[in-house]
Write a protein that holds these residues in place. Structure first.
Motif, PDB file in Angstrom:
ATOM      1  N   PRO A  18       0.845  -1.207   0.000  1.00 42.12           N
ATOM      2  CA  PRO A  18       0.000   0.000   0.000  1.00 42.12           C
ATOM      3  C   PRO A  18       0.875   1.251   0.000  1.00 42.12           C
ATOM      4  O   PRO A  18       1.931   1.282   0.637  1.00 42.12           O
ATOM      5  CB  PRO A  18      -0.792  -0.103   1.306  1.00 42.12           C
ATOM      6  N   THR A  19       0.441   2.288  -0.716  1.00 48.29           N
ATOM      7  CA  THR A  19       1.203   3.531  -0.717  1.00 48.29           C
ATOM      8  C   THR A  19       0.978   4.226   0.634  1.00 48.29           C
ATOM      9  O   THR A  19      -0.123   4.172   1.177  1.00 48.29           O
ATOM     10  CB  THR A  19       0.738   4.453  -1.855  1.00 48.29           C
ATOM     11  N   PRO A  20       2.048   4.863   1.193  1.00 56.03           N
ATOM     12  CA  PRO A  20       1.915   5.447   2.542  1.00 56.03           C
ATOM     13  C   PRO A  20       0.844   6.532   2.582  1.00 56.03           C
ATOM     14  O   PRO A  20       0.685   7.311   1.638  1.00 56.03           O
ATOM     15  CB  PRO A  20       3.300   6.051   2.804  1.00 56.03           C
ATOM     16  N   LYS A  21       0.117   6.569   3.701  1.00 55.52           N
ATOM     17  CA  LYS A  21      -0.969   7.543   3.828  1.00 55.52           C
ATOM     18  C   LYS A  21      -0.445   8.883   4.330  1.00 55.52           C
ATOM     19  O   LYS A  21      -1.090   9.891   4.180  1.00 55.52           O
ATOM     20  CB  LYS A  21      -2.003   7.020   4.833  1.00 55.52           C
ATOM     21  N   TYR A  22       0.718   8.854   5.003  1.00 58.35           N
ATOM     22  CA  TYR A  22       1.207  10.073   5.660  1.00 58.35           C
ATOM     23  C   TYR A  22       2.399  10.607   4.896  1.00 58.35           C
ATOM     24  O   TYR A  22       3.151   9.835   4.288  1.00 58.35           O
ATOM     25  CB  TYR A  22       1.583   9.766   7.108  1.00 58.35           C
ATOM     26  N   PRO A  23       2.579  11.927   4.936  1.00 54.56           N
ATOM     27  CA  PRO A  23       3.707  12.487   4.178  1.00 54.56           C
ATOM     28  C   PRO A  23       5.053  12.057   4.762  1.00 54.56           C
ATOM     29  O   PRO A  23       5.143  11.785   5.963  1.00 54.56           O
ATOM     30  CB  PRO A  23       3.517  13.994   4.301  1.00 54.56           C
ATOM     31  N   SER A  24       6.023  11.994   3.917  1.00 57.30           N
ATOM     32  CA  SER A  24       7.362  11.640   4.384  1.00 57.30           C
ATOM     33  C   SER A  24       8.149  12.926   4.634  1.00 57.30           C
ATOM     34  O   SER A  24       7.730  14.008   4.223  1.00 57.30           O
ATOM     35  CB  SER A  24       8.061  10.791   3.339  1.00 57.30           C
ATOM     36  N   GLN A  25       9.270  12.781   5.314  1.00 62.47           N
ATOM     37  CA  GLN A  25      10.172  13.922   5.465  1.00 62.47           C
ATOM     38  C   GLN A  25      11.480  13.576   4.768  1.00 62.47           C
ATOM     39  O   GLN A  25      11.973  12.455   4.874  1.00 62.47           O
ATOM     40  CB  GLN A  25      10.436  14.180   6.945  1.00 62.47           C
ATOM     41  N   VAL A  26      12.022  14.579   4.094  1.00 68.34           N
ATOM     42  CA  VAL A  26      13.239  14.329   3.324  1.00 68.34           C
ATOM     43  C   VAL A  26      14.301  15.325   3.739  1.00 68.34           C
ATOM     44  O   VAL A  26      13.994  16.510   3.920  1.00 68.34           O
ATOM     45  CB  VAL A  26      12.959  14.485   1.808  1.00 68.34           C
ATOM     46  N   GLU A  27      15.503  14.850   3.951  1.00 71.47           N
ATOM     47  CA  GLU A  27      16.585  15.814   4.210  1.00 71.47           C
ATOM     48  C   GLU A  27      17.907  15.294   3.634  1.00 71.47           C
ATOM     49  O   GLU A  27      18.094  14.090   3.462  1.00 71.47           O
ATOM     50  CB  GLU A  27      16.726  16.101   5.699  1.00 71.47           C
ATOM     51  N   ASP A  28      18.798  16.225   3.355  1.00 73.25           N
ATOM     52  CA  ASP A  28      20.114  15.854   2.857  1.00 73.25           C
ATOM     53  C   ASP A  28      21.102  15.880   4.008  1.00 73.25           C
ATOM     54  O   ASP A  28      21.127  16.841   4.786  1.00 73.25           O
ATOM     55  CB  ASP A  28      20.577  16.835   1.774  1.00 73.25           C
ATOM     56  N   ILE A  29      21.877  14.830   4.121  1.00 70.77           N
ATOM     57  CA  ILE A  29      22.892  14.765   5.162  1.00 70.77           C
ATOM     58  C   ILE A  29      24.246  14.630   4.495  1.00 70.77           C
ATOM     59  O   ILE A  29      24.449  13.737   3.662  1.00 70.77           O
ATOM     60  CB  ILE A  29      22.653  13.536   6.081  1.00 70.77           C
ATOM     61  N   SER A  30      25.166  15.516   4.833  1.00 73.46           N
ATOM     62  CA  SER A  30      26.511  15.399   4.262  1.00 73.46           C
ATOM     63  C   SER A  30      27.439  14.758   5.279  1.00 73.46           C
ATOM     64  O   SER A  30      27.581  15.251   6.393  1.00 73.46           O
ATOM     65  CB  SER A  30      27.052  16.782   3.881  1.00 73.46           C
TER      66      SER A  30
END
Lengths: 342, 652
Positions: free
Chosen positions: B565-577
Motif C-alpha cells: 500500500p502507498t503510505p498515507k502520511y507524508p514523508s520527510q526528506v533531508e540531505d545529510i553530508s
C-alpha cells in the motif's frame, strides 16, 4: 451577412492592437465568448437557406481563429514587456537519450514467432550441438548417403556416441523434428524451432553460422493442402497480402513428397527480373514427413501424418524488408555504423 | 546436381510445340527445377537442378522423358522419341577377345566390346558444338563420343586402348590398401583399399573403375583398337572412393547415385553406332555382357483413399492411372486398390506408397491444389518457455540505449583459453576452431571494432555458450553479456541495477576479485545464495563488462511483485553530508543507514565532493506523520551508527 462578419473582425483586430492586458480578456469574452458577437451570428445561421449555412459557418470560424490568434500574440508581447517571460529559443537541439537497437536477427525471430503463434505453433529450442542421429540418421540419411553432401557439416572432435554417432553442429533446424516428436509423444504437434545453424561455408552469400526457422505439424489427417495453406498464410502475413507462395517438387530424404517453396518477387510483381527466377524467389524446403521419420520419432505413421518446412531466417527477413545487404557477413560484424540503422 | 541441356539437343528426343520458356516453366512446377535459360546463338541452354534421387533425369534423354509426361498436363502436346540404335551385336556371356574375372558385388553389370581399326581425329562439328554449349571441352572423337553419350543418356562410358590391356585379361576387384594407380590426369593415388579397380593380365592396375581410367591403358593418337566399356557399379563403393580419394568426376557423380543397369544396353549399342559412324571402327560381333541378376520389376501398392487423404484433394482413378502411365509406371486397379509396377530407371527412388503419391501430386500440380489451415486441436503451450523473458530483457536494454550484436559461436584457441572445450574436427580456419565458453572475448572484440566511437556505447548479446560434459552433448547455457565504453562506472552499474529491479529481482553486489578484472573493480551479483553473474571493469582497455546466466536470472525474476500500500502520511526528506574516512565503501554506508531504523525508507547519494558524500534520506512512518522531534531522534541514531561503525562524521 458576409460583410457584417468582415466588419466585426476588422473592428476586433483594431481594438486588439491598442489593448492592454486586462482589456484583452474583455475582448476575448466580447468576441469569442459563448454569448459573444460571433456566436450570435452563428445562431442566426439557422434562418439562412440550407445551401448558404456551411459557407457562412466557415467564414465565422475563420474570423474566430484570426481574432483568437491576434489576442494570443498580443498577450505574449505584453507579457514579454513586463519581464515575466524571457526570450526563449525553442529551436535548440534536444538532448536525445541513447537510442538502442535490436539486431535484425532478433527482429526477424520475433516477427516469425508471432506469425506462427497466431495459428497455434509452439516455439521450442533444441540443441545446437547434436548427435548425428538427430541431424541425419533419424531423418533417413544414413552415413555416406550422397544427400548429406548438401549439408556441409562441422564435426566436433569428441568420441562418437555408441548409439547416436558423431557430435555435429546442427546444419539445419530439422534436427529438432525427432526431439519434438519425442517430447510431445502424442500429437497434435505444431512446432516452431528457430535456431542457430552451422555450415562449412563462407562467402558473400553464405556464413558458417546463420539461423533457420522450422515448422513441424503432426496430427491426424494432415495433408498437402495444409502445408500449402500454412505457407500461404505465412507468405501473406509475413511478406504482405499481395505475396504468393508456390511449391516446386524437390527431394529431401526426410519428407515425401518434398518441395521447395518460392515467394513471388515484390520487385517485379512476379513478372520476372534480374533478382528473381522468372518472378519467384527461393525461400526454403518443405514436405510431408516421411513415414520412417515419424517411426523414428516414436509416432505411428498409420494414425498420424505431418508436414515440415524450413527456411533461412536472414534470407527471409531480407526478402521481406527489401534490404539488399550485398555481403551477409555484415550482419555478424558488430559494426555500430551498420547496427544503428535498424 | 546442376546440369546444362541445349534446347536443340532436347528436341532430338522431345517432340513438342512448346517454346523453351514454356518448357522451363512447366518443368519447374512439376519436375526438375529450371534455374535459368541462356540464349546461345539460335539455341537456348537450360540450367537444371536435378535432385539426388532422380539420377534417371540427369541427361538429355531423362529430361525429355520428364517433359513428355509433364507438358500434356499443361495442355501442351508432347511426346518422347525412343533412343534409336542400329547396332545388332549379340550380348554374350563369353567373348574370345577378353578374358574376365568380375566381382559382381562391385559391378552388377559388366559390358565391353572390342572395336578395331578406329581413326582418331576431331569429332563432327555438331558434337563439338553441343559439348561446348554445356561447358565440356572437345578433345578427339573417341573421348568426345564417351562424353557426348554420358551427357545424353546419363550413363558413363570408358574406352581403353585394347592393345595396352596386357594378356587381353581384366580382373575387376576391390583394391588392397597401399596399391598404387596413376590416373589419366597424371595423378598417382595410393589406394586406401576397398576401391573398385581393374587389373590386367600382367597384374598392373589399369582403371580406377567408375571414377577415372588408368594412364597406362589410355587411348592416345596411335591407338588402333579400343575396348568400349559400359558398366554398372555399386554406388556405395563409388561413393566411398569419392570421399576417401577426394576425387570427383562427372562419371563418379553419376555412379554414386546408383544407375539403372538396363541403361547399359542402350548406351552400349549407341556407343557402337557412333564408333562405327565417326571413328570408322569395326566392332566385334559379340558384346560381352556379365549381368547375373537382371532387373525384375517390383510393385508398390496403395489405395485411392490414400491418395485423397494425403493430398487433401480427391483425384479420379483414371486420372491417377493416366499420370503414372505417362511416367512409364504401369498401373492396375483392383477396385480401390492400385498396384504400380516400377520400371528399372525408377527402381531406386520409388519404394513406398508415399513415393507414388509424390508422382501423382506433382503431375496433378501443386498449383492446382487448394490451401487450407489445419483444423484440429491446438497443442499445449511449452512448459516454462524462456522466450518471453528473453525478449523482455533485450527490449529493456535496448530501451536504455543498448545495441544488440550477434557474434559467432565459433572462436579461436586464444578465445576459449581452456583445454576443457569442444574443438571442431573440420574447422574453416584457426579463428573459428572452438565452441565458445564465454561471450566475453567476442564482445571485447566487438567493442574494439567500434573504437572510433566517442559517444557512450553499450553492446550486448544473448547467446549460448557450450560447456563440455564428458560422454555427452555439452551444456548449452544461455548467457546475457555486454560491454560499455565511454561511460562512467556509476552510469553503467545503474543500467544493471535497473535491469534487475525491473525484472523484480532483489540482488546483492559483492566485491570479489578475479583475473580478468582490475583489482577491486569486480562485483559478483547474487540473489540470496544464487550467483547470477558479474559486473566490473576489465583489465583489457578498461571496458566495463557484465554477464549473467539467463536461466539463473529468470529463476529468481518475479513478473508480478506483491502489492505494497502507498503510505498515507507524508514523508520527510533531508540531505545529510557525511565526511568519510578514505577507503570507506559507500555501498556499506548506505546499507547501514537504511537498516538503522525501520522508519528510514530510502537513502540516496545526491552529491560527492572529495570525501564528503551528500545523502538524501527519506523518513517515513506507516502510522503517522513524523514530527521534527521524532526525525531528530532517528537522525541521531543514524549518525551515531555512522560514527561508531565507519568513523564518519557529519559535515559542520
Amino acid at each position: 451577412m458576409e460583410n457584417r462578419i468582415q466588419n466585426l473582425k476588422n473592428q476586433a483586430l483594431a481594438q486588439i492592437i491598442d489593448a492592454d492586458i486586462e482589456e484583452l480578456e474583455g475582448l476575448r469574452t466580447n468576441y469569442l465568448g459563448r454569448r459573444g458577437e460571433l456566436n450570435k451570428i452563428l445562431r442566426e445561421i439557422q434562418d439562412l437557406p440550407a445551401k448558404k449555412r456551411p459557407i457562412i459557418g466557415q467564414i465565422v470560424n475563420d474570423a474566430k481563429k484570426a481574432i483568437e490568434r491576434a489576442i494570443d500574440e498580443k498577450h505574449g508581447k505584453l507579457q514579454e514587456g513586463t519581464g515575466k517571460t524571457k526570450w526563449f529559443d525553442p529551436t535548440v537541439p534536444g538532448n536525445k537519450p541513447q537510442i538502442g537497437h535490436l539486431h535484425l536477427v532478433t527482429q526477424a525471430v520475433e516477427e516469425i514467432s508471432k506469425t506462427f503463434e497466431k495459428i497455434g505453433f509452439v516455439r521450442v529450442r533444441y540443441p545446437e550441438v547434436e548427435w548425428d542421429w538427430f541431424a541425419f540418421e533419424s531423418l533417413n540419411m544414413p552415413k555416406d548417403h550422397p544427400a548429406r553432401d548438401e549439408w556441409e557439416t562441422f564435426f566436433v572432435g569428441t568420441p562418437p556416441h555408441s548409439k547416436y554417432g558423431q557430435m555435429v553442429l546442427t546444419p539445419h533446424t530439422s534436427s529438432g523434428q525427432i526431439r519434438e516428436m519425442t517430447r510431445v509423444k502424442n500429437p497434435p504437434i505444431r512446432m516452431l524451432n528457430i535456431a542457430k545453424t552451422y555450415r562449412r561455408q563462407s562467402d558473400v552469400a553464405h556464413i558458417p553460422m546463420f539461423h533457420q526457422f522450422e515448422g513441424l505439424v503432426v496430427d491426424k489427417e494432415i495433408s498437402v493442402v495444409h502445408l500449402k495453406g500454412t505457407l500461404d498464410y505465412f507468405a501473406r502475413s509475413f511478406f504482405g497480402p499481395k505475396r504468393k507462395i508456390r511449391l516446386r517438387p524437390f527431394h529431401f530424404q526426410f519428407t515425401e513428397p518434398s518441395f521447395e517453396f518460392d515467394i513471388s518477387c515484390d520487385i517485379c510483381q512476379g513478372r520476372g527480373c534480374k533478382l528473381c527466377k522468372a518472378g519467384w524467389l527461393e525461400l526454403g524446403g518443405a514436405g510431408m514427413v516421411h513415414p520412417q521419420v515419424l517411426k523414428n520419432g516414436g509416432i505411428d505413421p498409420k494414425h498420424y501424418t505431418g508436414f515440415a518446412f524450413g527456411a533461412g531466417l536472414e534470407r527471409s527477413f531480407m526478402m521481406k524488408s527489401g534490404l539488399k545487404i550485398d555481403d551477409v557477413r555484415t550482419l555478424y560484424s558488430s559494426d555500430l555504423r551498420f547496427l544503428r540503422q535498424f | 546436381m546442376d546440369i546444362k541441356i541445349p534446347d536443340s539437343w532436347l528436341r532430338d528426343y522431345l517432340k513438342t510445340s512448346a517454346n523453351s520458356a514454356k518448357i522451363a516453366e512447366c518443368l519447374s512446377l512439376s519436375g526438375p527445377s529450371v534455374e535459368k535459360i541462356e540464349k546461345k546463338g539460335k539455341d537456348a541452354i537450360y540450367s537444371i537442378e536435378v535432385t539426388t534421387n532422380r539420377v534417371d533425369s540427369v541427361g538429355v534423354f531423362g529430361i525429355a522423358r520428364e517433359a513428355a509426361a509433364i507438358l500434356p498436363r499443361f495442355g501442351i502436346s508432347a511426346s518422347l522419341s525412343s533412343v534409336k540404335t542400329k547396332s545388332r551385336q549379340e550380348f554374350a556371356k563369353e567373348v574370345d577377345y577378353l578374358e574376365t574375372k568380375v566381382d559382381h558385388k562391385l559391378c552388377p553389370r559388366f559390358t565391353a566390346i572390342l572395336i578395331r581399326d578406329i581413326k582418331i581425329g576431331p569429332s563432327p562439328v555438331f558434337i563439338q558444338e553441343r559439348l561446348k554449349a554445356i561447358g565440356s571441352r572437345p578433345i578427339n572423337n573417341v573421348v568426345d563420343i564417351s562424353n557426348y553419350l554420358m551427357y545424353e543418356l546419363g550413363q558413363p562410358l570408358h574406352t581403353f586402348d585394347y592393345n595396352k590391356i596386357r594378356g587381353a585379361k581384366m580382373i575387376l576387384r576391390e583394391s588392397k590398401r597401399g596399391e598404387k594407380l596413376t590416373t589419366l590426369d597424371g595423378k598417382t593415388h595410393i589406394l586406401p583399399g576397398g576401391d573398385i579397380v581393374i587389373e590386367d593380365g600382367d597384374g598392373r592396375l589399369i582403371d580406377l573403375a567408375g571414377i577415372m581410367g588408368g594412364k597406362n591403358s589410355e587411348v592416345d593418337e596411335n591407338t588402333k583398337n579400343v575396348l568400349l566399356f559400359v558398366q554398372n557399379y555399386n554406388p556405395v563403393n563409388i561413393r566411398r572412393d569419392v570421399m576417401t580419394l577426394a576425387k570427383r568426376t562427372d562419371a563418379a557423380t553419376l555412379f554414386e547415385k546408383g544407375l539403372d543397369p538396363e541403361l547399359v544396353e542402350v548406351t552400349m549399342r549407341r556407343g557402337i553406332d557412333l564408333f562405327v559412324q565417326i571413328c570408322k571402327g569395326k566392332p566385334e560381333s559379340k558384346i560381352l555382357d556379365l549381368y547375373p541378376n537382371p532387373y525384375s520389376s517390383k510393385t508398390v501398392r496403395l489405395t485411392e483413399k490414400f491418395v485423397e487423404d494425403r493430398l487433401g484433394v480427391p483425384i479420379a482413378k483414371n486420372d491417377i492411372s493416366k499420370i503414372l502411365d505417362s511416367l512409364g509406371l504401369k498401373t492396375q486397379w483392383n477396385g480401390e486398390d492400385l498396384s504400380v509396377s516400377i520400371p528399372s530407371w525408377r527402381a531406386r527412388d520409388i519404394n513406398l506408397p508415399e513415393d507414388i503419391l509424390e508422382e501423382v501430386a506433382r503431375l496433378y500440380g501443386y498449383h492446382n491444389m487448394p490451401s487450407k489451415i489445419m483444423n484440429g486441436e491446438i497443442p499445449e503451450p511449452l512448459e516454462n518457455s524462456p522466450f518471453e523473458f528473453e525478449i523482455k530483457v533485450k527490449r529493456t536494454l535496448q530501451g536504455w540505449g543498448g545495441t544488440e550484436v550477434y557474434t559467432s559461436s565459433l572462436v579461436s584457441k586464444e578465445q576459449v583459453a581452456s583445454d576443457w572445450s569442444l574443438k571442431l574436427k573440420n574447422p574453416l580456419g584457426s579463428d573459428s576452431e572452438y565452441l565458445r565458453l564465454s561471450l566475453a572475448p567476442s564482445l571485447i572484440d566487438a567493442a574494439s571494432k567500434n573504437k572510433r566511437e566517442e559517444d557512450p556505447m553499450h553492446l550486448f548479446e544473448m547467446s549460448k555458450v557450450y560447456l563440455p560434459i564428458r560422454g555427452n552433448l555439452p551444456e548449452e547455457k544461455m548467457m546475457l553479456a555486454g560491454v560499455f565504453a565511454n561511460q562512467s562506472f556509476e552510469d553503467t552499474k545503474g543500467v544493471i541495477e535497473a535491469l534487475l529491479e525491473s525484472l523484480g529481482i532483489e540482488a546483492t553486489f559483492a566485491q570479489e576479485d578475479s583475473r580478468w578484472f582490475l583489482p577491486h573493480h569486480r562485483l559478483v551479483v547474487k540473489s540470496g545464495k544464487l550467483e547470477l553473474g558479474q559486473f566490473g571493469v576489465l583489465k583489457k582497455e578498461g571496458l566495463i563488462y557484465y554477464e549473467f546466466g539467463v536461466e539463473d536470472v529468470r529463476s529468481v525474476s518475479k513478473p508480478l511483485t506483491t502489492y505494497i500500500p502507498t503510505p498515507k502520511y507524508p514523508s520527510q526528506v533531508e540531505d545529510i553530508s557525511l565526511v568519510l574516512k578514505s577507503r570507506t565503501l559507500l555501498g556499506e554506508i548506505i546499507k547501514s543507514m537504511e537498516t538503522a531504523d525501520q522508519q528510514i525508507s530510502s537513502v540516496r547519494l545526491v552529491d560527492t565532493f572529495e570525501d564528503t558524500k551528500t545523502l538524501r534520506v527519506t523518513y517515513q512512518s506507516l502510522s503517522k506523520t513524523l514530527t521534527d522531534k521524532e526525525v531528530e531522534k532517528i537522525r541521531k541514531k543514524v549518525l551515531d551508527r555512522m560514527k561508531k561503525k565507519f568513523g564518519a562524521r557529519l559535515k559542520n
